[in-house]
Design an enzyme around this catalytic site. Structure first.
Site, mmCIF file in Angstrom:
data_model
loop_
_atom_site.group_PDB
_atom_site.id
_atom_site.type_symbol
_atom_site.label_atom_id
_atom_site.label_comp_id
_atom_site.label_asym_id
_atom_site.label_seq_id
_atom_site.Cartn_x
_atom_site.Cartn_y
_atom_site.Cartn_z
ATOM 1 N N GLN A 77 -21.307 -6.212 -15.584
ATOM 2 C CA GLN A 77 -20.906 -5.368 -14.310
ATOM 3 C C GLN A 77 -22.004 -5.445 -13.528
ATOM 4 O O GLN A 77 -21.696 -5.620 -12.161
ATOM 5 C CB GLN A 77 -20.073 -4.170 -14.671
ATOM 6 C CG GLN A 77 -19.008 -3.915 -15.204
ATOM 7 C CD GLN A 77 -18.295 -2.493 -15.056
ATOM 8 O OE1 GLN A 77 -18.979 -1.700 -14.942
ATOM 9 N NE2 GLN A 77 -16.970 -2.359 -15.085
ATOM 10 N N TRP A 78 -23.191 -4.951 -13.993
ATOM 11 C CA TRP A 78 -24.307 -4.787 -13.299
ATOM 12 C C TRP A 78 -24.558 -6.011 -12.661
ATOM 13 O O TRP A 78 -24.975 -6.074 -11.395
ATOM 14 C CB TRP A 78 -25.200 -4.411 -13.951
ATOM 15 C CG TRP A 78 -26.552 -3.329 -13.594
ATOM 16 C CD1 TRP A 78 -27.223 -3.784 -12.282
ATOM 17 C CD2 TRP A 78 -27.152 -2.506 -14.366
ATOM 18 N NE1 TRP A 78 -28.163 -3.165 -12.302
ATOM 19 C CE2 TRP A 78 -28.178 -1.905 -13.073
ATOM 20 C CE3 TRP A 78 -26.840 -1.651 -15.242
ATOM 21 C CZ2 TRP A 78 -29.127 -0.981 -13.588
ATOM 22 C CZ3 TRP A 78 -27.737 -0.262 -15.517
ATOM 23 C CH2 TRP A 78 -28.680 -0.175 -14.712
ATOM 24 N N SER A 102 -33.123 -12.927 -24.754
ATOM 25 C CA SER A 102 -32.096 -14.007 -25.240
ATOM 26 C C SER A 102 -32.285 -14.089 -26.916
ATOM 27 O O SER A 102 -33.073 -13.994 -27.507
ATOM 28 C CB SER A 102 -32.544 -15.307 -24.631
ATOM 29 O OG SER A 102 -31.837 -16.386 -25.394
ATOM 30 N N ARG A 104 -31.384 -16.801 -28.172
ATOM 31 C CA ARG A 104 -31.724 -18.106 -28.630
ATOM 32 C C ARG A 104 -33.185 -18.027 -29.251
ATOM 33 O O ARG A 104 -33.419 -18.936 -29.933
ATOM 34 C CB ARG A 104 -31.616 -18.851 -27.423
ATOM 35 C CG ARG A 104 -30.296 -19.095 -26.648
ATOM 36 C CD ARG A 104 -30.541 -20.331 -25.667
ATOM 37 N NE ARG A 104 -31.057 -21.321 -25.993
ATOM 38 C CZ ARG A 104 -31.546 -22.525 -25.206
ATOM 39 N NH1 ARG A 104 -31.705 -22.208 -24.109
ATOM 40 N NH2 ARG A 104 -32.144 -23.432 -25.963
ATOM 41 N N ARG A 172 -25.882 -16.309 -33.240
ATOM 42 C CA ARG A 172 -25.179 -15.104 -32.380
ATOM 43 C C ARG A 172 -23.775 -15.208 -32.211
ATOM 44 O O ARG A 172 -23.319 -14.266 -31.924
ATOM 45 C CB ARG A 172 -26.043 -15.113 -31.210
ATOM 46 C CG ARG A 172 -25.839 -16.329 -30.349
ATOM 47 C CD ARG A 172 -26.916 -16.327 -29.293
ATOM 48 N NE ARG A 172 -26.593 -17.722 -28.339
ATOM 49 C CZ ARG A 172 -27.155 -17.644 -27.156
ATOM 50 N NH1 ARG A 172 -27.590 -16.654 -26.491
ATOM 51 N NH2 ARG A 172 -26.963 -18.892 -26.562
ATOM 52 N N HIS A 195 -26.680 0.157 -2.856
ATOM 53 C CA HIS A 195 -25.604 -0.475 -2.832
ATOM 54 C C HIS A 195 -24.954 -0.198 -4.309
ATOM 55 O O HIS A 195 -23.745 0.060 -4.469
ATOM 56 C CB HIS A 195 -25.787 -2.005 -2.542
ATOM 57 C CG HIS A 195 -24.462 -2.464 -2.662
ATOM 58 N ND1 HIS A 195 -23.146 -2.235 -1.650
ATOM 59 C CD2 HIS A 195 -23.839 -3.712 -3.212
ATOM 60 C CE1 HIS A 195 -22.116 -3.043 -2.103
ATOM 61 N NE2 HIS A 195 -22.566 -3.823 -2.934
ATOM 62 N N ARG A 200 -21.484 2.440 -8.215
ATOM 63 C CA ARG A 200 -21.101 2.931 -9.615
ATOM 64 C C ARG A 200 -21.307 4.447 -9.903
ATOM 65 O O ARG A 200 -21.356 4.907 -10.963
ATOM 66 C CB ARG A 200 -22.140 2.179 -10.408
ATOM 67 C CG ARG A 200 -21.833 0.742 -10.552
ATOM 68 C CD ARG A 200 -20.315 0.487 -11.056
ATOM 69 N NE ARG A 200 -19.690 -0.791 -10.813
ATOM 70 C CZ ARG A 200 -18.565 -1.266 -10.846
ATOM 71 N NH1 ARG A 200 -17.657 -0.284 -11.170
ATOM 72 N NH2 ARG A 200 -18.128 -2.590 -10.686
#
Length: 232
Positions: A77-78, A102, A104, A172, A195, A200
């Site tokens: 969402q962010w 990550s 990975r 993962r 903003h 939010r």
């Protein structure tokens, strides 16, 4: 204070910042080769004028950098406020930056957001998104148990895949995604942060991201009090 805990495991940390309300004022006044050395009432009126009239470029000269640890559902969402931040005044370029951990490359202990029995919410009565009132504690306890079992199963399969020599970027896939905590750096102008906060902090925003927005505001408001009061 530079860090605020959110939920049981998450947090927001103010890593660094550049500028102040005075930065906004001087960025606006450079057109007339003017500069304020200390914020005064005239400067406050100027910030109010800039915000009300939509002259937002001076607010992009003040920058804040955060480290955030939050569930993936919050992060995604962010992220919309990063990819959408270039629309202001047709600037074409964004001053936002986002760098995320990550799986990975790392295999740190997975952590998950699991609502407690009293934290599960019902679907809203008159909307296709968002949430309504809390469901009963007994029903919430059931879904907490089921989610915990689901997460534990995913972790066990993830660890088994790693033990079998499967690479981290594929192992993962066994981890339940939306509740998985991830860590990222977010660097943004005061305009962009405002903003995000304006959207939010609203009552109809998802509660989980509301809590992170409140933490961001608490960390940044002492640095840019006038600008945020006018922009949010």
């Amino acid at each position: 204070m530079s860090m605020i805990n959110v939920h049981e495991k998450g947090y927001v940390r103010l890593v660094d910042h550049m500028g102040s309300d005075l930065t906004v004022v001087n960025a606006a006044r450079v057109s007339y080769s003017k500069e304020s050395l200390e914020l005064n009432e005239r400067d406050v009126r100027l910030i109010k004028f800039l915000a009300q009239e939509g002259h937002t470029s001076p607010f992009r000269h003040a920058i804040a950098q955060f480290e955030v640890y939050a569930p993936l559902m919050v992060a995604r969402q962010w992220w919309k406020y990063v990819v959408g931040s270039a629309h202001y005044e047709g600037t074409g370029d964004s001053l936002d930056a986002w760098n995320e951990s990550s799986r990975r490359y790392i295999t740190e202990e997975p952590a998950f957001y699991i609502p407690q029995a009293g934290e599960w919410r019902s679907k809203p009565a008159n909307s296709k998104q968002g949430s309504g009132e809390p469901i009963t504690w007994e029903l919430g306890e059931k879904h907490t148990r089921e989610l915990m079992a689901y997460v534990e199963l995913g972790i066990s399969k993830y660890e088994a895949a790693l033990a079998d020599g499967v690479c981290a970027e594929q192992a993962r896939l066994f981890l339940p995604a939306y509740g998985l905590y991830i860590r990222w750096y977010w660097t943004a102008s005061v305009q962009s942060v405002a903003h995000f906060l304006a959207q939010r902090l609203e009552d109809d925003a998802q509660q989980e991201i509301q809590q992170y927005a409140k933490a961001i505001l608490e960390l940044i408001k002492p640095i840019y009090p006038v600008s945020l009061e006018q922009l949010i």
